[in-house]
Scaffold this active site. Structure first.
Site, mmCIF file in Angstrom:
data_model
loop_
_atom_site.group_PDB
_atom_site.id
_atom_site.type_symbol
_atom_site.label_atom_id
_atom_site.label_comp_id
_atom_site.label_asym_id
_atom_site.label_seq_id
_atom_site.Cartn_x
_atom_site.Cartn_y
_atom_site.Cartn_z
ATOM 1 N N CYS A 34 0.838 -1.201 0.000
ATOM 2 C CA CYS A 34 0.000 0.000 0.000
ATOM 3 C C CYS A 34 0.868 1.244 0.000
ATOM 4 O O CYS A 34 2.079 1.191 0.256
ATOM 5 C CB CYS A 34 -0.887 0.048 1.254
ATOM 6 N N ASP A 438 18.072 38.777 -12.327
ATOM 7 C CA ASP A 438 16.771 39.064 -12.921
ATOM 8 C C ASP A 438 16.189 40.344 -12.329
ATOM 9 O O ASP A 438 16.168 40.539 -11.106
ATOM 10 C CB ASP A 438 15.836 37.884 -12.649
#
Length: 488
Positions: A34, A438
């Protein structure tokens, strides 16, 4: 993490879905495996065994749980954080390389011996490349069985199996059901539309779709991408043909509608869409570290779960990064649209307005530089890039080593730090890529009281590692930054 038994037991007992895909829980009494977030009553700790992959569970003789469907969980975020041999091999396996080229092809791309790759994957994942690819084929087969009306023989070959017999045997072994029984159990309706498939792409919560879909819509290249009816749509260049995809944000999953010319490309298409939207990220780990900076914490608390918008085609993004140097978003889209109309491969899109595939490097390598409405130096940069890509001298893909590729890009004329880091962030998928030069980053830093010179901002960002690409998304969000006026 699967070796930390105490931590794994706590996660299973808490049904902590954050660990779905990170490790798998196998129960020795039921022979079922699981995901940690399985809703059933947790087994006794003494009966639990933990594995790093679904393939390892299957090799150990465990079957997939019919309730929690552990084969359909998000991928491990581990492979998005690293650029070592195992991580690059996992990205290539996810892109279907073993199904198309076999283990020898995987070894060629990684430039390692087959034996070394086998040994490394077994050591970390408990399974070799063939077993990992087989587990992926089983997941693809289940998806097609449950969501389409395709004949089982067509599904077998679309999922990558060499024969119908191996398809039947694998489905029975992994899911403890025959393919026909698996289809009978499927609750959802299926569509018989040829080549069309509707599915859900799971992710780890939280996910903030604003920067993801807002950025993709704002920078969309006409003919290749569009925003229509609440979905981001684009064309896909795939190994056996092409396709179109519509991706719709939802609170618990991303809706995905694929139209493929060849169903064998399904696994690759899903992998690339997940990569585009950064769906295998671990937002809890990312946001937890960024919150430690008192100036970033309010941004994270306001909109947790930001992802890094990436790409479905690394070469395409590199070309678009060059086209976008020192111009506005609108100008970059215009330049890209001209290339698409002149050199892109036409496609049909009955469901929308997509018209072309973005041109491959081989097609762009033959273009006349005088036809480009670009400064002479940027023409030279673009042509050098596409020639290197077309000749195979520069490889941008899941197999890329991040440090080596950065060095190769930096050696190209016209590739400054911004362009190199933008490609590292968006195309290579490096979560630590950072753009301190930037202009939008520097404006946001100034507004928040962060250092705003590149050197000082880089020094401050050392505490954000290895998640500086995600910190960039939070900072850009304060500046409404759609990649305007980018430096090279």
């Amino acid at each position: 993490m699967h070796t930390d038994t105490e931590r794994c037991v706590r996660a299973v007992q808490a049904k902590d879905s954050r660990f779905d895909g990170v490790f798998f829980t196998a129960v020795v009494t039921t022979r079922i495996y699981c995901r940690p977030g399985c809703p059933v009553v947790p087994p006794r700790p003494a009966n639990m065994r933990f594995y790093p992959s679904a393939a390892a569970c299957q090799q150990a003789g465990f079957r997939a749980c019919k309730r929690c469907r552990p084969d359909s969980t998000p991928g491990s975020p581990e492979w998005d954080q690293r650029a070592d041999l195992t991580a690059r091999a996992m990205r290539l396996i996810g892109d279907g390389v073993v199904d198309r080229e076999g283990v020898p092809g995987l070894a060629r791309r990684l430039r390692y011996s087959e034996r070394q790759i086998e040994r490394q994957l077994r050591a970390e994942l408990g399974a070799g490349p063939l077993a990992l690819a087989r587990a992926q084929r089983a997941q693809t087969a289940r998806l097609l069985i449950e969501t389409t009306a395709l004949a089982m023989a067509d599904i077998a070959f679309a999922a990558g199996f060499a024969s119908v017999r191996s398809f039947n045997d694998t489905v029975r072994e992994v899911f403890a059901l025959s393919p026909s029984a698996l289809r009978e159990r499927a609750p959802r309706s299926r569509t018989g539309a040829p080549g069309a498939l509707t599915l859900r792409l799971p992710f780890r919560a939280p996910l903030n779709p604003d920067n993801l879909f807002g950025h993709l819509a704002a920078t969309a290249v006409p003919g290749v991408e569009e925003w229509r009816d609440g979905a981001y749509r684009r064309t896909l260049r795939l190994p056996h043909g092409h396709g179109t995809v519509a991706l719709t944000p939802g609170p618990t999953h991303i809706g995905c509608r694929l139209v493929l010319t060849d169903q064998r490309d399904l696994t690759v298409a899903i992998s690339r869409c997940r990569r585009l939207l950064d769906l295998d990220a671990d937002p809890v780990a990312v946001d937890g570290q960024l919150r430690a900076d008192p100036l970033l914490a309010p941004l994270v608390d306001k909109a947790p779960g930001r992802r890094v918008p990436r790409t479905v085609d690394e070469a395409e993004f590199a070309v678009r990064a060059v086209l976008g140097q020192q111009v506005s978003t609108a100008a970059a889209r215009t330049h890209a649209a001209r290339l698409v109309r002149a050199h892109g491969e036409p496609v049909e899109d009955p469901e929308g307005g997509l018209t072309h595939l973005f041109p491959a490097p081989e097609a762009l390598a033959t273009l006349d530089p005088e036809s480009l409405a670009l400064p002479r130096t940027r023409r030279a940069t673009l042509l050098t890039l596409v020639h290197r890509l077309a000749a195979g001298e520069l490889v941008l893909g899941p197999e890329s080593d991040w440090a080596e590729t950065r060095a190769r890009l930096a050696a190209l004329p016209g590739f400054g730090p911004w362009t190199v880091e933008a490609v590292a962030m968006r195309a290579l998928g490096d979560p630590d890529a950072f753009l301190p030069t930037d202009l939008g980053m520097r404006r946001a830093a100034r507004q928040l009281g962060l250092p705003h010179t590149p050197a000082a901002l880089t020094a401050r960002a050392a505490a954000w590692r290895p998640w500086r690409a995600y910190a960039t998304q939070y900072l850009w969000a304060t500046d409404d930054h759609p990649i305007n006026f980018l430096p090279a």
